[in-house]
Enzyme design. Sequence first.
Site, PDB file in Angstrom:
ATOM      1  N   ASP A 199      40.032  46.182  41.720  1.00  0.00           N
ATOM      2  CA  ASP A 199      41.097  45.207  41.915  1.00  0.00           C
ATOM      3  C   ASP A 199      42.042  45.015  40.628  1.00  0.00           C
ATOM      4  O   ASP A 199      41.437  45.872  39.636  1.00  0.00           O
ATOM      5  CB  ASP A 199      40.364  43.873  42.213  1.00  0.00           C
ATOM      6  CG  ASP A 199      41.157  42.880  43.047  1.00  0.00           C
ATOM      7  OD1 ASP A 199      42.444  43.072  42.883  1.00  0.00           O
ATOM      8  OD2 ASP A 199      40.599  41.998  43.624  1.00  0.00           O
TER       9      ASP A 199
HETATM   10  C1  BGC Z   1      43.962  40.995  44.704  1.00  0.00           C
HETATM   11  C2  BGC Z   1      43.996  41.964  45.549  1.00  0.00           C
HETATM   12  C3  BGC Z   1      45.343  42.522  45.752  1.00  0.00           C
HETATM   13  C4  BGC Z   1      45.828  42.937  44.299  1.00  0.00           C
HETATM   14  C5  BGC Z   1      47.253  43.710  44.039  1.00  0.00           C
HETATM   15  C6  BGC Z   1      44.427  41.195  43.445  1.00  0.00           C
HETATM   16  O1  BGC Z   1      44.883  40.086  42.499  1.00  0.00           O
HETATM   17  O2  BGC Z   1      42.607  40.260  44.545  1.00  0.00           O
HETATM   18  O3  BGC Z   1      43.496  41.623  46.884  1.00  0.00           O
HETATM   19  O4  BGC Z   1      45.490  43.564  46.547  1.00  0.00           O
HETATM   20  O5  BGC Z   1      45.952  41.778  43.587  1.00  0.00           O
HETATM   21  O6  BGC Z   1      48.346  42.648  44.498  1.00  0.00           O
END
Ligand code: BGC
Length: 730
Positions: A263
């Site tokens: 993540d």
């Molecule tokens: C989120 C993810 C997301 C990623 C990219 C993160 O803050 O938890 O679910 O895909 O950002 O935007």
Amino acid sequence: MKSILVTIALGASLMVSAQQKTPAYLDVTKPIEERVENALSLMTTEEKVALCHAQSKFSSKGVPRLGIPEVWTDDGPHGIREEVFWDEWDGAHWTNDSCTAFPALTCLAATFNPHLSLLYGKSIGEEARYRNKTVLLGPGVNIYRTPLNGRNFEYMGEDPYLSSRMVVPYIQGVQSIGVAACVKHFALNNQEEWRGHINVNVSDRALYEIYLPAFKAAVQEGKAWSIMGSYNQFRGEHCCHNDLLLNKILKQDWKFDGVVISDWGGTHNTDQAVKNDLDIEMGTYTNGLTTQGKFSYSSYYLADSFLKGIKDGKYDMALLNDKARRILRLVFRTTMSENRPFGRFVSPEHSEAGRKIAEEGIVLLKNDKQFFPLTGKYNKIAIIGENATRSLVIGGGSSSLKVSYEVSPLAGLTAAYGKDHVVYSMGYASGPSMYGREMKSKLNADSLVAAAVEVAKNADVVLFIGGLNKNHFQDCEGGDRKSLDLPFGQDKLIDALVKANKNTAVVLLSGNAVAMPWVDKVPAIMQGWYLGSEAGNALANVISGKVNPSGKLPFSFPKKLEDNAAHSFGKLSYPGDSINELYKEDILVGYRWFDTKNIASLFPFGYGLSYTSFAYSKPTADKAEVTQDGTIKVSFTLTNNGKVDGAETAQLYVSKPKSTVTRASKELKAFQKVFLKAGESQTVTMEVLVSSFAFYDEAQHGWNVEKGAYQLLVGCSSRDIKGKIDVKVQ
Ligand code: BGC
């Protein structure tokens, strides 16, 4: 003449040698593994390391020298996020990236219809493909543990079986378009509060029985090509480089051959990232997610320090090769695959898919005296509430969308009933949607209520359209809700509306359960979720009776917060003491808790009404005794005994009244959505594997199907059981 012949011969031989030199990795007819090995053999160590970390906010490098393309990811999971600047979260103001918004995944789960999940996956996959994305960052299958979790709307509810059945076709759909699904967030990211560091402790039983099954189905049945590690820690290690979750469970036990993507900002340590099977590191300390300011991509944990470790002999080359292999495999499965379709973007088919999913996901919770459908006999319909006009695709964090259009509930209802019959008043106001902070509305709440009451008084019928929204502390990433209550003074407003006009029904748009102190005062309640671009059309079709509602709740609505399992054990159980959290309710999540502890919910899991009614005959099983590796078929007749066509989702639960371990009083093992014309009957047969009756035996580190007496329960919700069958497992 001679010289011409020589030239021709030379040309031909050049062509032959050019053909001979075409390396295997470029030959689309060769098996992927051969292409992967060939590409790997041609790459330098530096090129391999470069694959393993971001080069921009949403992309990582390919191998330019060899023509191997970059990996472009994008959110997900409800539509294809707008283009952002290279190293920022801010939108880049492209004019060709306004997408179709599909309904939120809670709505998809509420359809209980795996065919619609496949349609969803294909449609969003096509949008991702058209926008040249390699990886779609979704779907999400974290289990609905608490109604306060700000991201529940991006997931598929509280039941591991339902989420498993719904996630598999979504992935298959996306990947059939040559775009990798990235299942998220693996694992135990069940709250936003302290998500970056909270250390989740949970028993092996709850882990295997509740929190992992949907991920396992995504990997083994859906064959997901990538998975995203979560922000939180599990048993003392961050999940983006967690030995147990990634090395042992995902890659060794489940034989996952895809890519683990962190993540954004979820990586914290080179050593663990190298050894514990993180493949691509994204979002570390660039401006945007954290407060750390600029941080060059070469400083990523899987960048220079990884390269140095390889060169110094600290890390085995096999670790790097494994990561590079997985990333190359993903590229050959997607951008470099032979039959990658071209996709399409904002097509009428996508609107139709979105509308159909929205219509089938809407859940009718209460309908006294057949308040719904509103069949047009009314002169004035008052629509009250901010959610009737507010954009509900914007906000919520990473799933926020720039859409090509969004039909609001007010627009949909106005189109259905005619503008002379519809009057609107806002009633309450919430303020703009900001990420990570709350900004209250400056409008005067009392004046808004007074104006709405005046409108309500003079109408034949009032539709209050409220719920939550995508603001911070509502249904939004980065924070949890502060309470189960409806925000922005809506409870008081509903009371005032009911006093002004007893024909007031409530339509809630939200991704979470809310308390309903007014539940007995209103004749009808509809749960509408976040419905995407076609929201207003879908709602109007259900409200007007063009479509008969058939959604069922994918999670329980508690009467009060303390009735929910996670909240009945105090702070350490939710949200934790800021360092650690212990899931004290163990396996008794959602209806497993309510039903086992005999706590009445406001509306139970699996519940939803229709404009028609269904009768279940007494169920029978094809056998009374069965072996541990056998199957049982349960059959009954389902009849639509009302006046309109409709669909019913019949559910099959299993119960083990006497067990050596704590068991939930029932667990969902099968469901079937059946469409029946008015008056029509159908024999419904559901087949279950006896192996699915197993509990996870911590002592044996494996699944254990106890012998003895079980009950199979056929019902139309977890609390409305229509028939029981006794079976014995030998
Ligand atoms: C989120 C993810 C997301 C990623 C990219 C993160 O803050 O938890 O679910 O895909 O950002 O935007």
